[in-house]
Design an enzyme around this catalytic site. Structure first.
Site, PDB file in Angstrom:
ATOM      1  N   ASP A 182      82.141 -75.626 -74.126  1.00 37.27           N
ATOM      2  CA  ASP A 182      82.277 -73.891 -73.921  1.00 37.27           C
ATOM      3  C   ASP A 182      83.390 -73.595 -73.518  1.00 37.27           C
ATOM      4  O   ASP A 182      84.343 -74.694 -72.844  1.00 37.27           O
ATOM      5  CB  ASP A 182      81.476 -74.059 -73.249  1.00 37.27           C
ATOM      6  CG  ASP A 182      80.694 -72.888 -73.575  1.00 37.27           C
ATOM      7  OD1 ASP A 182      80.906 -71.984 -74.277  1.00 37.27           O
ATOM      8  OD2 ASP A 182      79.765 -72.865 -73.096  1.00 37.27           O
ATOM      9  N   ASP A 237      76.934 -66.178 -78.476  1.00 31.34           N
ATOM     10  CA  ASP A 237      75.011 -67.634 -78.281  1.00 31.34           C
ATOM     11  C   ASP A 237      73.746 -66.001 -78.883  1.00 31.34           C
ATOM     12  O   ASP A 237      74.522 -65.331 -78.986  1.00 31.34           O
ATOM     13  CB  ASP A 237      75.155 -67.449 -76.825  1.00 31.34           C
ATOM     14  CG  ASP A 237      75.973 -68.681 -75.828  1.00 31.34           C
ATOM     15  OD1 ASP A 237      76.589 -68.891 -76.762  1.00 31.34           O
ATOM     16  OD2 ASP A 237      75.366 -68.912 -74.821  1.00 31.34           O
TER      17      ASP A 237
END
Length: 417
Positions: A182, A237
């Site tokens: 991430d 996301d």
């Protein structure tokens, strides 16, 4: 190059170049139009040698499960074990869903005295190595999560920035097969600086590990990700809504020509089965991800899947489109407001076509041969992948279907004359 609407190249050219690569070209270039020849071993070898990652993984998009969309931080080793069991018992593993991926929140907030990440004792008391052994014993693979920052996105565990080598070696020693990496809580430097450091660390770790760059599409990782990872997020996301899902498909489609065996565009994980969309919308979701050659990472609780969810995620014919060895991502070839036609070439001179109705009313949608690169007078056989039947009609010039709101039809077309 001749183009359809929106300046998109016609698939006829793609197919012509594919034929040429098989018959007259022994050393093709890496232009976008030549990607249809990626199954050619010399070309594949050339591409592999040029990539720093070069780990031999991701010849087709990865398939598996990830904990985040359903469980967020509320994970433990029992959930992971039970998920592995469920992938096997439901038959999903046999269909190709092999990765069992732990997302954020698996580690303690502090590293140990040697600087290593420590599995959270309250939720992973047996440790990650034992969990990997269990998952491997089921014929599956274990994935884990870290971050190119000082902390992960939850801020509940350390990131790997500055600890890339020790973390890569730790992951390899545990038997990890997949790393989602991430982009939160970093030092402000560019992802193009931070991500290659982990790539190099993984290459020295002594174990092939699928490297998923979760950079959110901020600096167009599709343009540089192939040298450093096996997939790259092209979007922020996803959430379990129609608008979120289709918008991510749109953002991902822009980079279609940059996907290929070894490296894939990633519009984020699947929401099918989490309850926020209708059955038709989830069918659209799964269809778009399949033709987009996106990673098929289930995001629901596979221990408690409904029959309806299983009918979607276990559709062998749609999965086969995603896993087709040609490895060419489909694109929009016609947009007329809410009705859209997406298409892309498959192996054995076939074409996958998606008729998508994004609007609120039932409507008729036509796929024209000239948009698909099929000669106009060709007769074509159509296979409906959700009805699991080959249509009796032979189609010439076009194919038309009436599509409900927020629904689709998915066909494989095969010219027969």
């Amino acid at each position: 190059m001749e183009t359809g609407e929106a300046g998109l190249p016609k698939f006829g050219w793609v197919l012509v170049i594919f034929v040429m690569s098989m018959t007259t070209m022994s050393d093709v270039c890496t232009s976008s139009s030549a990607r249809t020849a990626l199954h050619h071993s010399d070309h594949q070898h050339l591409l592999t040698r040029r990539n720093l990652i070069a780990n031999g993984l991701a010849k087709t998009p990865p398939m598996g499960w990830n904990s985040w969309n359903h469980f967020n931080c509320k994970i433990d080793e029992n959930i992971i074990k039970e998920t592995a069991d469920a992938l096997v018992s439901t038959g999903l593993a046999k269909l190709g869903y092999k990765y069992v991926n732990i997302d954020d929140c698996w580690a303690e907030i502090s590293r140990d005295n040697e600087g290593k990440l420590v599995p959270k004792n309250s939720t992973f008391p047996s440790g990650i190595k034992a969990l990997a052994d269990y998952v491997h014993s089921k014929g599956l693979m274990l994935g884990i999560y870290s971050d190119a920052g000082y902390f992960t996105c939850s801020k509940l565990m350390p990131g790997s920035l500055g600890h890339e080598e020790i973390d890569a070696k730790t992951f390899a020693s545990w038997g990890i097969d997949y790393l989602k990496y991430d982009n939160c809580n970093n030092d402000g430097s560019k992802p193009t600086v931070r991500y290659p450091v982990m790539t190099r660390a993984l290459m020295k770790a002594g174990r092939p590990i699928f490297f998923s760059l979760c950079e959110w599409g901020d600096m167009h990782p599709a343009l540089w990700g192939a040298n450093y990872g096996n997939s790259w997020r092209t979007t922020n996301d996803i959430s379990d809504t129609w608008e979120s899902m289709v918008s991510r498909a749109d953002m991902n489609e822009v980079y279609a020509e940059l996907a290929r065996p070894g490296g894939w565009n990633d519009p984020d994980m699947l929401e099918v089965g989490n309850g926020g969309m209708t059955k038709d919308e989830y069918i659209v979701h799964f269809s778009l991800w399949a033709i987009s050659k996106a990673p098929l990472l289930i995001g629901c609780d596979v221990r408690n899947t409904t029959k309806e969810t299983m009918e979607i995620i276990a559709n062998k014919e749609v999965i086969a489109v995603n896993q087709d060895p040609l490895g060419v991502q489909a694109k929009k070839v016609r947009m007329e407001g809410d009705p859209e036609v997406w298409a892309g070439p498959l192996s054995h001179y076939r074409i996958v076509v998606l008729l998508l109705n994004r609007g609120s009313w039932r409507t008729s949608i036509t796929a024209n041969w000239d948009d698909l690169g099929i000669p106009p007078n060709s007769a074509v056989e159509a296979r409906d992948l959700w009805e699991h039947k080959t249509l009796k009609t032979q189609f010439v010039g076009n194919l038309t279907a009436t599509i409900d709101s927020h629904a689709c039809k998915l066909y494989i077309l095969k010219p027969i004359s």
